[in-house]
Motif scaffolding. Structure first.
Motif, PDB file in Angstrom:
ATOM      1  N   THR A 126       3.493  -5.729  -6.843  1.00 17.68           N
ATOM      2  CA  THR A 126       2.463  -4.968  -6.127  1.00 17.68           C
ATOM      3  C   THR A 126       2.975  -4.445  -4.805  1.00 17.68           C
ATOM      4  OG1 THR A 126       1.645  -7.030  -5.159  1.00 17.68           O
ATOM      5  CG2 THR A 126       0.589  -6.266  -7.193  1.00 17.68           C
ATOM      6  N   GLU A 127       4.090  -4.956  -4.315  1.00 20.79           N
ATOM      7  CA  GLU A 127       4.681  -4.498  -3.060  1.00 20.79           C
ATOM      8  C   GLU A 127       6.019  -3.842  -3.343  1.00 20.79           C
ATOM      9  OE1 GLU A 127       2.756  -8.076  -0.311  1.00 20.79           O
ATOM     10  OE2 GLU A 127       4.934  -7.851  -0.496  1.00 20.79           O
ATOM     11  N   TYR A 128       6.232  -2.686  -2.735  1.00 19.36           N
ATOM     12  CA  TYR A 128       7.452  -1.927  -3.018  1.00 19.36           C
ATOM     13  C   TYR A 128       8.738  -2.686  -2.672  1.00 19.36           C
ATOM     14  CZ  TYR A 128       5.082   2.376  -4.342  1.00 19.36           C
ATOM     15  OH  TYR A 128       4.349   3.319  -5.007  1.00 19.36           O
ATOM     16  N   PRO A 129       8.832  -3.404  -1.528  1.00 14.91           N
ATOM     17  CA  PRO A 129      10.076  -4.140  -1.244  1.00 14.91           C
ATOM     18  C   PRO A 129      10.422  -5.149  -2.338  1.00 14.91           C
ATOM     19  CG  PRO A 129       8.773  -3.958   0.756  1.00 14.91           C
ATOM     20  CD  PRO A 129       7.911  -3.459  -0.364  1.00 14.91           C
ATOM     21  N   LYS A 130       9.403  -5.865  -2.851  1.00 15.09           N
ATOM     22  CA  LYS A 130       9.641  -6.831  -3.928  1.00 15.09           C
ATOM     23  C   LYS A 130      10.035  -6.111  -5.204  1.00 15.09           C
ATOM     24  CE  LYS A 130       9.505 -10.794  -6.089  1.00 15.09           C
ATOM     25  NZ  LYS A 130      10.587 -11.776  -5.890  1.00 15.09           N
ATOM     26  N   TYR A 131       9.401  -4.971  -5.474  1.00 14.73           N
ATOM     27  CA  TYR A 131       9.708  -4.164  -6.653  1.00 14.73           C
ATOM     28  C   TYR A 131      11.176  -3.723  -6.621  1.00 14.73           C
ATOM     29  CZ  TYR A 131       8.652  -0.631 -10.279  1.00 14.73           C
ATOM     30  OH  TYR A 131       8.617   0.114 -11.429  1.00 14.73           O
ATOM     31  N   ILE A 132      11.617  -3.242  -5.466  1.00 15.47           N
ATOM     32  CA  ILE A 132      13.002  -2.793  -5.319  1.00 15.47           C
ATOM     33  C   ILE A 132      13.967  -3.962  -5.472  1.00 15.47           C
ATOM     34  CG2 ILE A 132      14.645  -1.793  -3.676  1.00 15.47           C
ATOM     35  CD1 ILE A 132      12.286  -0.165  -2.542  1.00 15.47           C
TER      36      ILE A 132
END
Length: 433
Positions: free
Chosen positions: A66-72
């Protein structure tokens, strides 16, 4: 949309290669068994090998966050190349902000009398565009505009048609008529390649007339009038001229009727004097509709000076307040210079001294307002700026002097008067009756 498809294809290609590599790395173990005195190879199936792409794609759910930094971070841990990560994140961010923009546009329908959307709506969308670019820069350290050519249009186009006042059935018919005649028009334009003969112009005119007849056949007189107020060439022309002003729908309708009446009146006039009088009357109508303040802004928006300054505003990020000050200063300067040029009591030397002083003062003032670099560019590209001064610094044409009589003339001959004219006959000569 094109960039989105490229990103999806790139990701699909990467997953396919990953799938093939995983099959290659996890092939079934080959075990050699000795059965009596015959050697037999038995392949033992590895249950961990994905047998189809669907099973591999299911694992993608484990990467999403749900958070872009974690996704990346998950994508990098998965071994996804940086170029693919950029495509995935930029596409996802673009889709997210497009949904936000679509929600704003849906909640704020376009207004035909205001060139589409209210300024507040445009400002909301501009803020979202800046926010989107900042997010991509923060997440990936790259410039959004350099990474993707276009995911969401930067310019908000004016709607093609304003026909929401019609029933759905008539809307469909009107759209079909507009599309059909637009195709006919485009065929002629494509054929002409920019060079139009009298016959070509007549064909285009006939297409426009046929389109209006087709619309009149399905719309009532009131509906057709309403359609023209919203969609005619005249309506588009007025939106371009007045759309940036804070006008109401009632204002727009008054301006439309005044403009139509002016056009009809001018078509029946033959002299420049009559046309000029009609134009002045039309301008007075606009002043009454808009009021002094909005009419002054209307004049400014029609000014070439203002349009030119707006291009410098965009190029050099000048504040709106600076543009307004420069514009007001230049208009006052023009008025002053025109007065100097018409003052016949000034000698050429006196006029030149005043103009040079004004030129020096103007340069000092505009340099302070715009900055030295912007001012230098402005003087370089705005030819009219220097012409204002140079036309008054040009020496007047020398007057022709009367020719002096020379002394080496031959002596004058004695004056001989011409013979007197014959006397008129008071009685007819003999023999003439």
């Amino acid at each position: 949309m094109c960039s989105l498809n490229i990103a999806i294809l790139a990701m699909a290609g990467y997953l396919w290669r990953l799938y093939e590599n995983e099959k290659e790395n996890k092939k079934g173990e080959v075990v050699t068994k000795y059965i009596t005195n015959t050697v037999k190879r038995v392949v033992i199936k590895n249950p961990d090998i994905p047998t189809n792409l669907f099973s591999l794609f299911r694992r993608w759910q484990d990467l999403e966050a749900t958070e872009y930094p974690k996704y990346i971070s998950n994508l990098r841990a998965f071994g996804c190349p940086e170029s693919i990560i950029r495509d995935i994140i930029i596409t996802d961010v673009a889709r997210l902000y497009k949904s936000k923009i679509d929600a704003i546009l849906a909640a704020n329908p376009p207004k035909y009398w205001k060139k589409g959307y209210d300024r507040s709506v445009i400002e909301q969308i501009e803020r979202l565009e800046l926010e989107k670019k900042a997010l991509v820069k923060d997440l990936l350290g790259v410039d959004y505009d350099e990474e993707v050519e276009k995911l969401v249009s930067k310019e908000i186009p004016e709607p093609d048609l304003y026909i929401d006042f019609l029933s759905l059935e008539k809307q469909k018919k009107v759209k079909q008529i507009i599309e059909d005649y637009k195709n006919k028009e485009q065929a002629i334009i494509k054929r002409c390649k920019g060079i139009y003969t009298h016959k070509d112009e007549q064909e285009l005119k006939q297409i426009e007339e046929d389109k209006n007849k087709a619309l009149a056949a399905i719309l009532s007189p009131d509906e057709l009038n309403e359609f023209n107020i919203r969609n005619s060439d005249k309506a588009k022309e007025l939106r371009d001229s007045f759309g940036r002003l804070d006008i109401t729908e009632f204002d727009f309708r008054q301006i439309y009727q005044a403009s139509i009446a002016f056009d009809e009146k001018v078509n029946n006039l033959n002299t420049f004097s009559d046309i000029d009088t009609a134009f002045r009357e039309y301008e007075e109508q606009l002043k009454r509709i808009l009021g002094d303040e909005r009419y002054k802004k209307y004049e400014m928006l029609q000014s070439v000076d203002y349009e030119y300054l707006m291009s410098f505003k965009e190029r050099f990020n000048l504040p709106e307040e600076t543009v307004q000050k420069v514009y007001d200063y230049k208009q006052a300067l023009k008025t002053e210079l025109n007065g100097i040029g018409m003052d016949e009591s000034l000698s050429y030397q006196q006029r030149s001294n005043i103009v040079v002083a004004l030129m020096m003062e103007t340069e000092k003032t505009l340099r302070n307002l715009m900055g030295a670099d912007v001012y230098d560019a402005y003087v370089q590209y705005d030819v009219d700026y220097m012409d204002m001064f140079e036309r008054l610094l040009t020496p007047p044409e020398p007057k022709e002097q009367p020719q002096e009589q020379t002394t080496n003339l031959p002596p004058a001959l004695p004056f001989i008067p011409p013979p007197p004219p014959p006397m008129p006959l008071r009685t007819p000569p003999p023999g003439i009756k």
